[in-house]
Scaffold this active site. Structure first.
Site, PDB file in Angstrom:
ATOM      1  N   CYS A   2       0.870  -1.176   0.000  1.00 12.87           N
ATOM      2  CA  CYS A   2       0.000   0.000   0.000  1.00 12.87           C
ATOM      3  C   CYS A   2       0.905   1.223   0.000  1.00 12.87           C
ATOM      4  O   CYS A   2       1.504   1.566   1.013  1.00 12.87           O
ATOM      5  CB  CYS A   2      -0.912   0.008   1.224  1.00 12.87           C
ATOM      6  N   GLU A 114      -2.910   1.142  -6.947  1.00 14.63           N
ATOM      7  CA  GLU A 114      -1.791   0.253  -7.241  1.00 14.63           C
ATOM      8  C   GLU A 114      -1.469   0.357  -8.716  1.00 14.63           C
ATOM      9  O   GLU A 114      -2.351   0.626  -9.536  1.00 14.63           O
ATOM     10  CB  GLU A 114      -2.122  -1.183  -6.847  1.00 14.63           C
TER      11      GLU A 114
END
Length: 271
Positions: A2, A114
């Site tokens: 993350c 992402e």
């Protein structure tokens, strides 16, 4: 992994979702659509209130700095490198194991970003041999629009160069726990591109289902084995992912337009 996420919910909304008992209006954060390590973020935690009549834990919404600094660290310099903790080893790593048994939190988000990685580069990253290049960003979020409740840890660090009364004498920092990305089909997948989260990246933030919130936040829970059971991935098929502008790759860009779904990957990017 993350590395960036979006957090636009107001503290009033988070208070209702997580049954918050205490939050300081002076710690209100503006909506942030490009949260990166070292930024201040909201975290939900259960902790006694200082100088309160009762020692019972109180559900609080606190403002923390993303990037954990262990209590024993001589300086806070490495915090940005400790924005993520792996679920598989968090109970044994010196930087995280004390927080794992006593200082757990939930970091609320709309979802996370992402960047797609090619297969060969992805394999090298898993082995820790190469950092992946930034490519087409995707936004991953619960398909039903609910909050993305990321499992996290928090820690206190004392800056010994400052006197006790100084407002910056104590740092409160946090880390997001990550797990292996789902290989099952997304609840909603883009017309062109990845069909599962693992097609985007091999890691993902560990999302806690609501039935685990109380147990995860309970400071009385100190058994590592029982806590590790809470780190089991949530049910599959809850997430959707869609391509967004590569503008999110620059942390200086920030606004709701970063969450706009593109019809397909931008020209010249993977997928």
């Amino acid at each position: 992994m993350c590395g960036r996420y979006a957090a636009s919910r107001r503290p009033e909304d988070l208070a209702g979702i997580f049954e918050i008992e205490k939050w300081d209006v002076e710690e209100t954060l503006a909506p942030d659509y490009n949260v990166a390590p070292t930024k201040e973020v909201y975290a939900v935690l259960d902790r006694p209130v200082k100088d309160a009549d009762s020692p019972r834990p109180v559900r609080q919404l606190r403002k923390l700095k993303w990037g954990l600094v262990p209590s024993w660290a001589k300086t806070p310099e490495g915090g940005a490198r400790m924005s993520n903790a792996r679920a598989e080893t968090v109970h044994e790593k010196p930087s995280y194991r004390r927080a794992f048994t006593s200082r757990r939190c939930i970091i609320p988000a709309d979802g996370y970003y992402e960047w797609v990685t090619g297969t060969a580069e992805r394999d090298l990253e898993v082995e820790g041999k190469k950092k992946r290049p930034r490519k087409q960003p995707y936004f991953v979020t619960p398909a039903d629009g609910s909050v993305f409740a990321m499992a996290g840890l928090y820690e206190f660090w004392r800056d010994r160069t400052l006197p006790d009364e100084h407002p910056l004498a104590w740092w409160v920092t946090c880390s997001v726990i990550t797990t292996e990305a789902e290989t099952t089909p997304l609840a909603v997948a883009p017309d062109e591109g990845p069909r599962a989260l693992a097609d985007i990246h091999p890691r993902m933030p560990l999302m806690l289902a609501p039935d685990r919130w109380d147990s995860w936040l309970d400071p009385a829970g100190t058994n590592p084995d029982a806590l590790r059971d809470l780190l089991a991935p949530p049910p599959t098929g809850l997430m959707r992912a869609f391509p967004v502008s590569t503008a999110v790759s620059n942390v200086r860009n920030n606004g709701p337009e970063l969450l706009k779904e593109l019809e397909g990957p931008e020209e010249g990017t993977l997928f």
